[in-house]
Design an enzyme around this catalytic site. Sequence first.
Site, PDB file in Angstrom:
ATOM      1  N   SER A  10       0.843  -1.233   0.159  1.00  0.00           N
ATOM      2  CA  SER A  10      -0.171  -0.153  -0.098  1.00  0.00           C
ATOM      3  C   SER A  10       0.879   1.173   0.062  1.00  0.00           C
ATOM      4  O   SER A  10       2.224   1.202   0.171  1.00  0.00           O
ATOM      5  CB  SER A  10      -0.902   0.086   1.170  1.00  0.00           C
ATOM      6  OG  SER A  10      -0.150   0.237   2.353  1.00  0.00           O
ATOM      7  N   LYS A  11       0.298   2.239  -0.178  1.00  0.00           N
ATOM      8  CA  LYS A  11       0.881   3.655  -0.081  1.00  0.00           C
ATOM      9  C   LYS A  11       1.597   3.976   1.095  1.00  0.00           C
ATOM     10  O   LYS A  11       2.553   4.435   1.230  1.00  0.00           O
ATOM     11  CB  LYS A  11      -0.053   4.943  -0.465  1.00  0.00           C
ATOM     12  CG  LYS A  11       0.375   6.080  -0.694  1.00  0.00           C
ATOM     13  CD  LYS A  11      -0.755   6.994  -1.106  1.00  0.00           C
ATOM     14  CE  LYS A  11      -0.487   8.463  -1.058  1.00  0.00           C
ATOM     15  NZ  LYS A  11      -1.618   9.429  -0.860  1.00  0.00           N
ATOM     16  N   ARG A  12       0.754   3.283   2.200  1.00  0.00           N
ATOM     17  CA  ARG A  12       1.547   3.688   3.630  1.00  0.00           C
ATOM     18  C   ARG A  12       2.567   2.911   3.751  1.00  0.00           C
ATOM     19  O   ARG A  12       3.578   3.218   4.597  1.00  0.00           O
ATOM     20  CB  ARG A  12       0.611   3.413   4.422  1.00  0.00           C
ATOM     21  CG  ARG A  12      -0.427   4.752   5.156  1.00  0.00           C
ATOM     22  CD  ARG A  12      -1.238   4.324   6.218  1.00  0.00           C
ATOM     23  NE  ARG A  12      -2.317   3.626   5.232  1.00  0.00           N
ATOM     24  CZ  ARG A  12      -3.059   2.470   5.834  1.00  0.00           C
ATOM     25  NH1 ARG A  12      -2.999   2.028   7.011  1.00  0.00           N
ATOM     26  NH2 ARG A  12      -4.031   1.972   5.147  1.00  0.00           N
ATOM     27  N   ASP A  13       2.820   1.707   3.103  1.00  0.00           N
ATOM     28  CA  ASP A  13       4.216   1.125   3.342  1.00  0.00           C
ATOM     29  C   ASP A  13       5.388   1.836   2.855  1.00  0.00           C
ATOM     30  O   ASP A  13       6.579   1.647   3.340  1.00  0.00           O
ATOM     31  CB  ASP A  13       4.205  -0.302   2.639  1.00  0.00           C
ATOM     32  CG  ASP A  13       3.174  -1.142   2.889  1.00  0.00           C
ATOM     33  OD1 ASP A  13       3.095  -1.449   4.178  1.00  0.00           O
ATOM     34  OD2 ASP A  13       2.456  -1.801   2.205  1.00  0.00           O
ATOM     35  N   GLY A  14       5.180   2.856   1.907  1.00  0.00           N
ATOM     36  CA  GLY A  14       6.149   3.565   1.195  1.00  0.00           C
ATOM     37  C   GLY A  14       6.711   4.377   2.409  1.00  0.00           C
ATOM     38  O   GLY A  14       8.103   4.437   2.874  1.00  0.00           O
TER      39      GLY A  14
END
Length: 511
Positions: free
Chosen positions: A266-270
């Site tokens: 997910s974007k949050r993993d970035g």
Amino acid sequence: MPNSNIRVRFAPSPTGPLHIGGVRTALYNYLFAKKTGGTFILRIEDTDQGRYVAGAEDYILKSLKWLGLDPEEGPRIGGEYGPYRQSERKEMYGKYAMQLIENGKAYYAFDTPEELDAKRKEEAAKGNHNFRYDNVTRNEMKNSLTLSDTEVEQLTTNGNKFVIRLKIPVNEAVTFTDLVREEVTFQTNELDDKVLLKADGMPTYHLANIVDDHLMKITHVIRGEEWLPSTGHHILLYRAFGWEGSMPQFAHLPLILKPFGNGKLSKRDGAKFNMPVFPLAWKADSEKDSFLGFREFGFLPEAAINFLAFLGWNPGTEQEMFSLEELCETFSIEKISKSGARFDYDKAKWYNQQYVHATDAATLAKMTRPLVDVKEYEVSDEFLLSYCDLMKDRVVLLNDFLSEGNYFFEGVREYDDKNISKRWNPEIRRSFEALSELINGTADFNANSLETAIKNFINGNNLKMGQIFPLLRIALAGTMKGPDVFRMIELLGKTETVARLKKAMDYFDKI
Ligand code: GLU
């Protein structure tokens, strides 16, 4: 010019920046087109005005450009089957929806959002929390299947609002062979009567996607696994139009999984793992929604491509390094894996390191120039080229070119005090003074002659290498780490080296 009839499309919706999964979809479409001598098409699916994000289309185009995945047909490029932006094709879709009304494969539905909501609540009160407009419930709703012809006539004229829904057949099994997942079956009783045309006259994704794939003569639909559940509807749409004979083949790509644990990337993993999950930087209104991409993290496009190619595909051999051209020759849909592909950031960096090593210094210098300029370091092209040549073995990401050797540009900001105090004494100072003179007097100022001269000096004065080199490095770089010390001296040049030695000796005395 294409030399086969194979036509594939990458069909992103401009609802935000294109994430890395989307880029992989584009890549696989591109590779398949190249491998088969077909055509790679870009189509922008922007019929959902509510989710449109300004700048997203630009972002998609820039990302493809950075990676070298140039479409042969698309918006701003043109082609025989344009326009390639669905918002510019919106007039056509109504006609196709009407075709389905006429042949009984679709129907008008007049239920207002409030009525749908009331029905949903009514069902929930009975314990059914998953109300669906489908081949059972449609018989209880307000549509052209339940109302009289006169009522339908009234409700479809005079500017009344209605939608057009696909009439899913009762009790059928829809089976198709996915090129990745093999045989897949949908039971029509599990499918809802999807809206095809919305109340504002705009098509939904499903209608526009199928009509365009048909009109653009798409032969293979290669897309993310999240679209697999929609494929039952899509096949029924092809059948409803009578286009089953020219229906494209489907290939659904495996999910890209988080680096650790379960679930999809997910974007949050970035932010969580300090790694890029988008190709390029995205600047949003708020800081928390802005981020850097593979490019700004210091990846070479070739490395990003190679890494992405292996996220869900492998050639079945030991070879890991593939240029885009080699991938075009080697890629095959049969070797795409069914199971999810873990996003291994260390592997991404490994690829980049390999590509940095294999890239010539002149190219690296060109790529490093903007980074150097942002920092306002004043260095000549010649210096930067030699610098990149000297440092490239120590670099994983392009940005490391700055962080690994910042002392070259900024001078020494901080010395390794602990290692100085252990080694510095008046006797060594005298040697350093002599060494400085020696360097100053070296006529042929290159790494080889410097190496000979300095080693001769050490041996001739009964010194040990370990007494001189660590301190020499600290004097020039502040630290004992760094590239070959003789090449470092050559690159710094005589004046700068002598100045650094002087400054260092004064500092060392005070420790
Ligand atoms: N517009 C869809 C997307 O954003 C396209 C899905 C498909 O390829 O059919 O991914």
